[in-house]
Design an enzyme around this catalytic site. Structure first.
Site, PDB file in Angstrom:
ATOM      1  N   LYS A  31      -8.678   6.014 -10.423  1.00 12.79           N
ATOM      2  CA  LYS A  31      -8.875   6.895  -9.271  1.00 12.79           C
ATOM      3  C   LYS A  31     -10.361   6.895  -8.932  1.00 12.79           C
ATOM      4  O   LYS A  31     -11.175   7.355  -9.734  1.00 12.79           O
ATOM      5  CB  LYS A  31      -8.406   8.318  -9.589  1.00 12.79           C
ATOM      6  CG  LYS A  31      -6.895   8.453  -9.774  1.00 12.79           C
ATOM      7  CD  LYS A  31      -6.529   9.867 -10.187  1.00 12.79           C
ATOM      8  CE  LYS A  31      -5.019  10.078 -10.226  1.00 12.79           C
ATOM      9  NZ  LYS A  31      -4.656  11.423 -10.737  1.00 12.79           N
TER      10      LYS A  31
ATOM     11  N   GLU B  31       3.067  14.365  -2.126  1.00 10.51           N
ATOM     12  CA  GLU B  31       2.960  12.910  -2.104  1.00 10.51           C
ATOM     13  C   GLU B  31       4.148  12.240  -1.431  1.00 10.51           C
ATOM     14  O   GLU B  31       4.353  11.036  -1.582  1.00 10.51           O
ATOM     15  CB  GLU B  31       2.751  12.389  -3.523  1.00 10.51           C
ATOM     16  CG  GLU B  31       1.455  12.923  -4.123  1.00 10.51           C
ATOM     17  CD  GLU B  31       1.144  12.382  -5.502  1.00 10.51           C
ATOM     18  OE1 GLU B  31       1.983  11.632  -6.047  1.00 10.51           O
ATOM     19  OE2 GLU B  31       0.071  12.703  -6.029  1.00 10.51           O
TER      20      GLU B  31
END
EC number: 4.2.1.11
Length: 431
Positions: A340, A205
């Site tokens: 999400k 990330e």
């Protein structure tokens, strides 16, 4: 009205070099939409099913040709002829076509790709930016970014147990300034790690992934970086953690093993004690998945102990699912939900989860996955829903920066009506 005339899916790659699904939607008016589905590394066991081929001769079994075929051969014939602006109707039709509680037949990655591409095509048809189409005239709040600048756990090849250590530039007056603050701290952290002789390679990330002596040390070096950048921890910038504790929860013993620290066999109560201690020593404003996704008693204890002053985010705990969230609300567990889109599989269900959270006084954090792409749909979703917070990685890797850049464009487009709440986006805790 603009009728859908074609839907087409293909296999493309995500930021980890794994296949994922891209979908294109075409309409009779010429309006067009395209979307790419993200993928997670640490996944909750109650998430909607991400359909993988399992053919070890292709992409180590991670191909998505079955999901692609499900779009082209099953979903496309079902939704061709729909009005492209009928988002709820299209999403409902796909859910019914799948017929399973977890989208296991067609795959959430197939269904979500279509759901997002339809929204893009509809926005194109009406001539509005996606955030304005989805959120209406009141879509104006830019989210406080939760920037993952040290990666551990399943997101990095190091000895740090906790998955993410984040900075939250809540003291910025605008989103643009929050990005500048985050970038400056990120670069300061690189210098701090370099001076300590530590690795400055980045993880999935975009955060750094050094080997550190403990999870506490990760927080310490971030504090040092904040100060080096000229900011004050606990004033301009706060800290957050995604513990992802299900990744180091031992199901056989029912205990938690912090292997990186050499501490094993910790009970839920001992983990809660540890978090409480860290929150006293550091300006931590948010903790995600502090206990295993099925350790509801542990989550309840954590909420009772620090839930009045720390945002407690349920990711694997709630998996963007209104049934799981409703259960958590009823039991008084956590005070925030991570959103999400691929955990639930349609935009309609995603928006329902955000709405339910807000009605209950929970915060909602729109989130990326560790396997991302150039698709920036979640940036528009964050503004469309006035979610107030977004978690989309560090200040490196284009797959992360794409979302920040889209938010910068949106803020610029909104002009004087743009709102950045910063610390006020944590409206259900006392700081």
């Amino acid at each position: 009205m603009s009728t859908i005339i074609d839907v087409y899916a293909r296999e493309v790659l995500d930021s980890r070099g794994n296949p994922t699904v891209e979908v294109e939607v075409y309409t009779e008016s010429g309006a067009f939409g395209r979307a790419i589905v993200p993928s997670g590394a640490s996944t909750g066991e109650h998430e909607a099913v991400e359909l993988r081929d399992g053919d070890k001769s292709r992409y180590l079994g991670k191909g998505v040709l079955n999901a692609v075929n499900n779009v082209n051969e099953a979903i496309a014939p079902e939704i061709v002829g729909f009005d492209v602006t009928d988002q709820a109707g299209i999403d409902r039709a796909m859910i019914e076509l799948d017929g399973t509680p977890n989208k296991g037949k067609l795959g959430a990655n197939a269904i979500l790709g279509v759901s997002m591409a339809v929204a893009h095509a509809a926005a194109d048809f009406v001539g509005l930016p996606l955030y304005r189409y989805l959120g209406g005239f009141n879509a104006k709040q830019l989210p406080t970014p939760m920037m993952n600048i040290i990666n551990g756990g399943s997101h990095a090849d190091n000895n740090v147990d906790f998955q993410e250590f984040m900075i939250l530039p809540v003291g910025a007056p605008t989103f643009k300034e929050s990005i500048r603050m985050g970038a400056e701290v990120f670069h300061a952290l690189k210098a701090v790690l370099h001076d300590k002789g530590l690795n400055t390679a980045v993880g999935d990330e975009g955060g750094f992934a050094p080997n550190l002596g403990s999870n506490r040390e990760a927080l310490e070096v971030i504090i040092e970086a904040i100060e080096k950048a000229g900011y004050k921890a606990g004033e301009n910038v706060f800290l957050g953690m995604d513990v992802a504790s299900s990744e180091f929860y031992n199901k056989e013993t029912g205990k938690y093993d912090l292997a990186g620290e050499g501490r094993t066999g910790l009970t839920s109560a001992e983990m809660v004690d540890f978090y409480e201690e860290l929150c006293k020593d550091f300006p931590i404003i948010s903790i995600e998945d502090g206990l295993d996704e099925n350790d509801w008693d542990g989550h309840k204890l954590l909420t009772e102990r620090i839930g009045d002053k720390v945002q407690l985010v349920g990711d694997d705990l709630f998996v963007t699912n209104t049934q799981k969230l409703a259960e958590g609300i009823e039991k008084g567990i956590s005070n925030s939900i991570l959103i999400k889109v691929n955990q639930i599989g349609t935009l309609t269900e995603t928006f329902e989860a955000i709405e339910m959270a807000k009605r209950a006084g929970y915060t909602a954090v729109v989130s990326h996955r560790s396997g991302e792409t150039e698709d920036a749909t979640i940036a528009d979703i964050a503004v469309a829903t006035n979610a107030g917070q977004i978690k989309t990685g560090s200040m490196s890797r284009t797959d992360r920066i794409a979302k920040y850049n889209q938010l910068l464009r949106i803020e610029d487009e909104l002009g004087e009506i743009a709102v950045y709440d910063g610390i006020k986006s944590f409206y259900n805790i006392k700081r």
